[in-house]
Design a protein around this motif. Structure first.
Motif, PDB file in Angstrom:
ATOM      1  N   THR A  19      44.340  38.529  37.160  1.00  0.00           N
ATOM      2  CA  THR A  19      44.334  39.596  38.158  1.00  0.00           C
ATOM      3  C   THR A  19      43.559  40.812  37.659  1.00  0.00           C
ATOM      4  O   THR A  19      42.709  41.362  38.369  1.00  0.00           O
ATOM      5  N   LEU A  20      43.846  41.230  36.437  1.00  0.00           N
ATOM      6  CA  LEU A  20      43.136  42.379  35.879  1.00  0.00           C
ATOM      7  C   LEU A  20      41.640  42.098  35.757  1.00  0.00           C
ATOM      8  O   LEU A  20      40.810  42.964  36.030  1.00  0.00           O
ATOM      9  N   ASP A  21      41.306  40.882  35.359  1.00  0.00           N
ATOM     10  CA  ASP A  21      39.896  40.498  35.258  1.00  0.00           C
ATOM     11  C   ASP A  21      39.227  40.539  36.629  1.00  0.00           C
ATOM     12  O   ASP A  21      38.090  40.999  36.766  1.00  0.00           O
ATOM     13  N   GLY A  22      39.929  40.073  37.664  1.00  0.00           N
ATOM     14  CA  GLY A  22      39.364  40.122  39.010  1.00  0.00           C
ATOM     15  C   GLY A  22      39.110  41.541  39.471  1.00  0.00           C
ATOM     16  O   GLY A  22      38.106  41.826  40.133  1.00  0.00           O
ATOM     17  N   VAL A  23      39.994  42.461  39.077  1.00  0.00           N
ATOM     18  CA  VAL A  23      39.834  43.867  39.453  1.00  0.00           C
ATOM     19  C   VAL A  23      38.623  44.477  38.752  1.00  0.00           C
ATOM     20  O   VAL A  23      37.792  45.155  39.381  1.00  0.00           O
ATOM     21  N   ILE A  24      38.498  44.250  37.456  1.00  0.00           N
ATOM     22  CA  ILE A  24      37.405  44.886  36.715  1.00  0.00           C
ATOM     23  C   ILE A  24      36.049  44.323  37.132  1.00  0.00           C
ATOM     24  O   ILE A  24      35.026  45.002  37.034  1.00  0.00           O
ATOM     25  N   CYS A  25      36.029  43.082  37.621  1.00  0.00           N
ATOM     26  CA  CYS A  25      34.763  42.463  38.045  1.00  0.00           C
ATOM     27  C   CYS A  25      34.457  42.714  39.524  1.00  0.00           C
ATOM     28  O   CYS A  25      33.430  42.247  40.027  1.00  0.00           O
TER      29      CYS A  25
END
Length: 257
Positions: A19-25
């Motif tokens: 989830t955090l990776d999806g947000v930062i990307c």
């Protein structure tokens, strides 16, 4: 980048790495024809990537790739959404008119883009282990984005006196909130609407908001949390000259005298 900070630090949320990776990307500024997943697999790698982006800016951010196909879908969806919606908003705001764009669709391009590009992405991604577009679809998306930069973001209305005035207000507001933090004025908005609510929110999670260690970062946290309406209302309350900068609009877009 700031969204990850809000979720992970200010919100204290126990979110998955994916989830955090999806947000930062989630960044529509760097379009690609094909999105393939990264090899990211640990929180330590993610934290190092976050730090690299804060330090390196665009040079590091442009190399981010989502670790999941869902993140890739969010990334390309962001690009598609802004290409059409910004054009629709520009026509509504009077920066452009319906005949300003080469495709002749004007504000209607948004509806066309949502349907056409979504179908293109599905057709060229299904069962392939990555998210992509056709050459023709990507070429049109890139063309429309370039035209938006030329006719919307580069327009005199966007980059002229209004933009300069808003930029000045950001600076004035920044200095005002920094001074309030430095003086410990707990009646100020930065305390009442930001520091204290965030601190109360983190309490049940046995976490605290370390706002005193970096006052500049705390001001950034506060200003980045503002909606457009809150920013305008705050500036108009603090700086009388701001009242002449923003037109009054009703819910249906009409300007109120």
């Amino acid at each position: 980048m700031q969204s990850v900070r809000v979720l992970d630090v200010l919100g204290g949320r126990n979110l998955s790495l994916q989830t955090l990776d999806g947000v930062i990307c989630h960044n529509g500024e760097f379009e690609q024809q094909v999105f393939e997943t990264s090899l990211l697999s640990t929180f330590d790698e993610f934290d190092r990537g976050v730090e690299s982006c804060w330090e390196g800016g665009d040079a590091a951010i442009r190399h981010l790739r989502p670790m999941t196909l869902e993140g890739c879908v969010v990334r390309v969806s962001d690009i598609i959404a802004y290409v059409g919606k910004d054009r629709q908003d520009a026509v509504r705001a009077g920066i452009c008119d319906e005949s300003s764009f080469d495709d002749g669709l004007g504000g209607a391009y948004n509806a066309w883009a949502l349907a056409a590009f979504s179908a293109d992405v599905i057709e060229h991604s299904l069962g392939r282990g990555r998210i992509g577009m056709s050459g023709e679809g990507f070429a049109e998306l890139s063309r429309a984005k370039r035209e938006n930069y030329e006719k919307i973001y580069g327009a005199a209305e966007v980059n002229g006196d209004f933009s300069a005035g808003v930029r000045e207000l950001f600076g004035m507001l920044y200095e005002h909130e920094l001074a309030a933090l430095s003086s410990g004025d707990e009646a100020a908005a930065v305390f009442a609407h930001h520091v204290l609510p965030v601190s109360r929110h983190l309490g049940p999670y046995a976490r605290s908001y370390d706002w005193e260690s970096n006052l500049d970062q705390t001001v950034v946290d506060f200003i980045s949390s503002m909606t457009d309406d809150y920013f305008i209302a705050t500036c108009e309350a603090l700086f009388p000259e701001a009242r002449s900068l923003f037109p009054r609009r009703g819910y249906f877009g009409d300007v109120i005298a």
